[in-house]
Motif scaffolding. Structure first.
Motif, PDB file in Angstrom:
ATOM      1  N   LEU A 144       0.834  -1.193   0.000  1.00 32.61           N
ATOM      2  CA  LEU A 144       0.000   0.000   0.000  1.00 32.61           C
ATOM      3  C   LEU A 144       0.874   1.251   0.000  1.00 32.61           C
ATOM      4  CD1 LEU A 144      -2.582  -1.075   2.754  1.00 32.61           C
ATOM      5  CD2 LEU A 144      -2.769  -1.370   0.280  1.00 32.61           C
ATOM      6  N   THR A 145       0.312   2.340  -0.492  1.00 27.75           N
ATOM      7  CA  THR A 145       1.021   3.624  -0.498  1.00 27.75           C
ATOM      8  C   THR A 145       0.848   4.307   0.855  1.00 27.75           C
ATOM      9  OG1 THR A 145      -0.905   4.851  -1.275  1.00 27.75           O
ATOM     10  CG2 THR A 145       0.567   3.910  -2.971  1.00 27.75           C
ATOM     11  N   THR A 146       1.567   5.394   1.052  1.00 25.89           N
ATOM     12  CA  THR A 146       1.452   6.138   2.299  1.00 25.89           C
ATOM     13  C   THR A 146       0.037   6.694   2.472  1.00 25.89           C
ATOM     14  OG1 THR A 146       2.323   8.116   1.209  1.00 25.89           O
ATOM     15  CG2 THR A 146       3.886   6.780   2.464  1.00 25.89           C
ATOM     16  N   THR A 147      -0.597   7.093   1.396  1.00 30.00           N
ATOM     17  CA  THR A 147      -1.965   7.606   1.463  1.00 30.00           C
ATOM     18  C   THR A 147      -2.929   6.524   1.928  1.00 30.00           C
ATOM     19  OG1 THR A 147      -1.501   9.195  -0.295  1.00 30.00           O
ATOM     20  CG2 THR A 147      -3.813   8.711   0.151  1.00 30.00           C
ATOM     21  N   GLN A 148      -2.787   5.325   1.382  1.00 32.81           N
ATOM     22  CA  GLN A 148      -3.659   4.219   1.769  1.00 32.81           C
ATOM     23  C   GLN A 148      -3.442   3.813   3.225  1.00 32.81           C
ATOM     24  OE1 GLN A 148      -2.227   1.783  -1.447  1.00 32.81           O
ATOM     25  NE2 GLN A 148      -4.220   1.849  -2.488  1.00 32.81           N
ATOM     26  N   MET A 149      -2.179   3.780   3.664  1.00 29.30           N
ATOM     27  CA  MET A 149      -1.893   3.429   5.054  1.00 29.30           C
ATOM     28  C   MET A 149      -2.379   4.519   6.010  1.00 29.30           C
ATOM     29  SD  MET A 149      -0.874   0.422   5.207  1.00 29.30           S
ATOM     30  CE  MET A 149      -0.122   0.088   6.775  1.00 29.30           C
TER      31      MET A 149
END
Length: 62
Positions: free
Chosen positions: A4-9
């Motif tokens: 996952l990307t930082t936005t998703q996390m």
């Protein structure tokens, strides 16, 4: 295992994207890898404890 990307996390952990990026830069998220300009984080990574000292922290004075 999905990455996952930082936005998703940030959405998953209910914290800011910038805070997730900082945790990655500090090496506090196990398994996080930097690809180009993007941090990729395993979806099963554990959220690190927040050890920052808040403005409302009270220190005991003797």
């Amino acid at each position: 295992m999905e990455l996952l990307t930082t936005t998703q996390m940030a959405e998953k952990w209910n914290i800011s994207r910038r805070r997730v990026t900082t945790l990655c830069n500090q090496g506090r998220i196990e398994g996080a890898i930097l690809r180009g300009n993007t941090w990729l984080i395993p979806d099963d990574a554990k959220k690190p404890d927040d050890n920052r000292r808040g403005r409302n922290s009270k220190t005991e004075k003797e």
